[in-house]
Design a protein around this motif. Sequence first.
Motif, mmCIF file in Angstrom:
data_model
loop_
_atom_site.group_PDB
_atom_site.id
_atom_site.type_symbol
_atom_site.label_atom_id
_atom_site.label_comp_id
_atom_site.label_asym_id
_atom_site.label_seq_id
_atom_site.Cartn_x
_atom_site.Cartn_y
_atom_site.Cartn_z
ATOM 1 N N GLU A 18 -10.933 2.759 -2.266
ATOM 2 C CA GLU A 18 -9.732 3.538 -2.579
ATOM 3 C C GLU A 18 -8.643 2.601 -3.093
ATOM 4 N N LYS A 19 -7.914 3.046 -4.110
ATOM 5 C CA LYS A 19 -6.862 2.221 -4.693
ATOM 6 C C LYS A 19 -5.750 1.983 -3.672
ATOM 7 N N PHE A 20 -5.346 0.747 -3.557
ATOM 8 C CA PHE A 20 -4.295 0.373 -2.608
ATOM 9 C C PHE A 20 -2.943 0.894 -3.077
ATOM 10 N N GLN A 21 -2.222 1.504 -2.174
ATOM 11 C CA GLN A 21 -0.876 1.995 -2.449
ATOM 12 C C GLN A 21 0.109 1.107 -1.684
ATOM 13 N N ILE A 22 0.974 0.428 -2.410
ATOM 14 C CA ILE A 22 1.874 -0.535 -1.776
ATOM 15 C C ILE A 22 2.823 0.134 -0.776
ATOM 16 N N ASP A 23 3.265 1.353 -1.081
ATOM 17 C CA ASP A 23 4.139 2.055 -0.137
ATOM 18 C C ASP A 23 3.432 2.276 1.198
ATOM 19 N N PHE B 84 3.327 -0.982 3.148
ATOM 20 C CA PHE B 84 4.561 -1.280 3.879
ATOM 21 C C PHE B 84 4.667 -0.445 5.149
ATOM 22 N N ILE B 85 4.222 0.793 5.093
ATOM 23 C CA ILE B 85 4.230 1.658 6.286
ATOM 24 C C ILE B 85 3.281 1.095 7.336
ATOM 25 N N GLN B 86 2.093 0.664 6.891
ATOM 26 C CA GLN B 86 1.136 0.073 7.823
ATOM 27 C C GLN B 86 1.710 -1.184 8.473
ATOM 28 N N ASP C 178 4.827 -1.911 8.978
ATOM 29 C CA ASP C 178 5.869 -1.503 9.912
ATOM 30 C C ASP C 178 5.257 -1.035 11.237
ATOM 31 N N GLU C 179 4.180 -0.263 11.147
ATOM 32 C CA GLU C 179 3.507 0.218 12.361
ATOM 33 C C GLU C 179 2.888 -0.941 13.146
ATOM 34 N N ILE C 180 2.290 -1.880 12.437
ATOM 35 C CA ILE C 180 1.692 -3.044 13.096
ATOM 36 C C ILE C 180 2.760 -3.845 13.826
ATOM 37 N N ILE C 181 3.894 -4.050 13.190
ATOM 38 C CA ILE C 181 4.992 -4.801 13.817
ATOM 39 C C ILE C 181 5.471 -4.090 15.078
ATOM 40 N N LYS C 182 5.630 -2.773 15.000
ATOM 41 C CA LYS C 182 6.061 -2.005 16.169
ATOM 42 C C LYS C 182 5.077 -2.165 17.328
ATOM 43 N N GLN C 183 3.786 -2.134 17.005
ATOM 44 C CA GLN C 183 2.778 -2.286 18.050
ATOM 45 C C GLN C 183 2.799 -3.690 18.637
ATOM 46 N N LEU C 184 2.990 -4.698 17.784
ATOM 47 C CA LEU C 184 3.037 -6.073 18.270
ATOM 48 C C LEU C 184 4.264 -6.340 19.146
ATOM 49 N N LEU D 118 -0.785 -7.466 4.218
ATOM 50 C CA LEU D 118 0.197 -8.275 3.506
ATOM 51 C C LEU D 118 -0.406 -8.885 2.237
ATOM 52 N N LYS D 119 -1.648 -9.354 2.325
ATOM 53 C CA LYS D 119 -2.317 -9.908 1.149
ATOM 54 C C LYS D 119 -2.484 -8.826 0.076
ATOM 55 N N GLU D 120 -2.860 -7.624 0.480
ATOM 56 C CA GLU D 120 -3.012 -6.546 -0.495
ATOM 57 C C GLU D 120 -1.670 -6.211 -1.140
ATOM 58 N N CYS D 121 -0.593 -6.212 -0.353
ATOM 59 C CA CYS D 121 0.745 -5.964 -0.895
ATOM 60 C C CYS D 121 1.105 -7.047 -1.913
#
Length: 70
Positions: free
Chosen positions: A4-9, A12-14, A16-22, A43-46
């Motif tokens: 599936e084509k990567f969507q940068i938006d 960024f949401i992912q 943000d969620e990872i940071i919240k969990q960490l 982050l690499k994909e972004c």
Amino acid sequence: MAKEKFQIDEGFIQLDEIIKQLEQEDVKLSDAVALYTKGVEVLKECRDSLDKVEKELIILEQDGEQNGSF
């Protein structure tokens, strides 16, 4: 199945969620490592997506200069 084509938006949401969990106090070390690893991948994909857009903009700018549009 095609990737599936990567969507940068969405990336960024992912992130943000990872940071919240960490940031949760009760996160287990093994979960933190898995989250960190996933965050690095996203982050690499972004970064790759932004690099691609930048290259496309450079090409468009060069084409515009050659055609006298700028």
